[in-house]
Motif scaffolding. Sequence first.
Motif, short mmCIF file in Angstrom:
data_model
loop_
_atom_site.label_atom_id
_atom_site.label_comp_id
_atom_site.label_asym_id
_atom_site.label_seq_id
_atom_site.Cartn_x
_atom_site.Cartn_y
_atom_site.Cartn_z
N LEU A 1 -64.76 57.03 -15.03
CA LEU A 1 -64.87 56.79 -16.47
C LEU A 1 -64.04 55.59 -16.92
O LEU A 1 -64.04 55.24 -18.09
N LYS A 2 -63.32 54.99 -16.00
CA LYS A 2 -62.47 53.82 -16.26
C LYS A 2 -61.31 54.14 -17.20
O LYS A 2 -60.86 53.29 -17.94
N LEU A 3 -60.83 55.39 -17.16
CA LEU A 3 -59.66 55.74 -17.96
C LEU A 3 -58.37 55.28 -17.30
O LEU A 3 -57.42 54.91 -17.97
N PHE A 4 -58.34 55.35 -15.98
CA PHE A 4 -57.19 54.86 -15.23
C PHE A 4 -57.65 53.68 -14.40
O PHE A 4 -58.48 53.82 -13.51
N ARG A 5 -57.11 52.54 -14.67
CA ARG A 5 -57.50 51.35 -13.91
C ARG A 5 -56.46 51.03 -12.87
O ARG A 5 -55.27 51.13 -13.12
N GLN A 6 -56.94 50.62 -11.71
CA GLN A 6 -56.05 50.21 -10.63
C GLN A 6 -56.41 48.79 -10.23
O GLN A 6 -57.60 48.44 -10.16
N SER A 7 -55.39 48.02 -9.94
CA SER A 7 -55.64 46.67 -9.48
C SER A 7 -56.19 46.70 -8.06
O SER A 7 -56.04 47.70 -7.34
N GLN A 8 -56.82 45.65 -7.66
CA GLN A 8 -57.37 45.57 -6.31
C GLN A 8 -56.27 45.63 -5.25
O GLN A 8 -56.46 46.22 -4.19
N ALA A 9 -55.12 45.02 -5.56
CA ALA A 9 -54.01 45.07 -4.61
C ALA A 9 -53.52 46.50 -4.41
O ALA A 9 -53.22 46.91 -3.28
N LEU A 10 -53.45 47.27 -5.49
CA LEU A 10 -53.03 48.66 -5.38
C LEU A 10 -54.05 49.48 -4.60
O LEU A 10 -53.69 50.33 -3.78
N LYS A 11 -55.32 49.23 -4.82
CA LYS A 11 -56.36 49.94 -4.06
C LYS A 11 -56.26 49.62 -2.57
O LYS A 11 -56.40 50.52 -1.73
N ARG A 12 -56.04 48.35 -2.22
CA ARG A 12 -55.89 47.97 -0.81
C ARG A 12 -54.66 48.63 -0.20
O ARG A 12 -54.70 49.11 0.94
N GLU A 13 -53.57 48.66 -0.94
CA GLU A 13 -52.33 49.27 -0.44
C GLU A 13 -52.50 50.77 -0.23
O GLU A 13 -52.05 51.31 0.78
N ASN A 14 -53.15 51.44 -1.16
CA ASN A 14 -53.41 52.88 -1.01
C ASN A 14 -54.29 53.15 0.21
O ASN A 14 -54.08 54.12 0.93
N LYS A 15 -55.27 52.29 0.43
CA LYS A 15 -56.15 52.46 1.58
C LYS A 15 -55.39 52.27 2.88
O LYS A 15 -55.58 53.01 3.85
N MET A 16 -54.48 51.28 2.92
CA MET A 16 -53.67 51.05 4.12
C MET A 16 -52.75 52.23 4.40
O MET A 16 -52.57 52.64 5.56
N GLN B 1 -53.30 55.38 3.49
CA GLN B 1 -54.14 56.50 3.91
C GLN B 1 -54.55 56.37 5.38
O GLN B 1 -54.73 57.37 6.07
N GLU B 2 -54.71 55.15 5.85
CA GLU B 2 -55.12 54.93 7.25
C GLU B 2 -53.97 55.03 8.22
O GLU B 2 -54.18 55.21 9.41
N ASN B 3 -52.74 54.92 7.75
CA ASN B 3 -51.56 55.01 8.62
C ASN B 3 -51.24 56.48 8.86
O ASN B 3 -50.72 57.18 8.00
N THR B 4 -51.55 56.97 10.05
CA THR B 4 -51.40 58.39 10.33
C THR B 4 -49.94 58.83 10.40
O THR B 4 -49.63 59.97 10.03
N SER B 5 -49.05 57.96 10.87
CA SER B 5 -47.65 58.37 10.97
C SER B 5 -47.03 58.59 9.59
O SER B 5 -46.27 59.53 9.38
N VAL B 6 -47.40 57.74 8.63
CA VAL B 6 -46.89 57.92 7.27
C VAL B 6 -47.47 59.19 6.65
O VAL B 6 -46.76 59.96 6.00
N MET B 7 -48.75 59.43 6.88
CA MET B 7 -49.38 60.62 6.30
C MET B 7 -48.81 61.90 6.92
O MET B 7 -48.62 62.90 6.23
N ASN B 8 -48.55 61.87 8.24
CA ASN B 8 -47.95 63.05 8.88
C ASN B 8 -46.55 63.30 8.36
O ASN B 8 -46.16 64.45 8.13
#
Length: 123
Positions: free
Chosen positions: A68-83, A85-92
């Motif tokens: 709904l575009k109520l919370f906007r995220q910058s592209q840099a923040l989206k890329r950082e969140n994706k990185m 999420q892909e890092n298994t050691s950080v997630m563990n």
Amino acid sequence: MLRKYITSLLIITCLLVIIKNLELISLDSITAINTSFLIGIVLMVIGASIHVSSTEFFTLFFKGFSDLKLFRQSQALKRENKMIQENTSVMNWKKQFLRSCIGLSLGSGTAFIVFSSFLATLS
């Protein structure tokens, strides 16, 4: 998580009983009962909140808000969140840390409530 829950429950209950028996804190019984019960409830609410947020219960709501575009995220923040999420050691590490926080806060909260019940039966 269960081991940390039981350990924190036993340790904090023992400490509170020792403090009460040695009368290191001079509180009347009603104040001690109310204070320990309130601390226990707050700790249990914190533990339950961490548990609910770690189960990704709110993911559906946040995804809907982002659609709904109520919370906007910058592209840099989206890329950082994706990185992240892909890092298994950080997630563990994050999962283990959250499980420890849940166990300790729920165990401590239960210990304070048990202690307040113990004081209530003595008075």
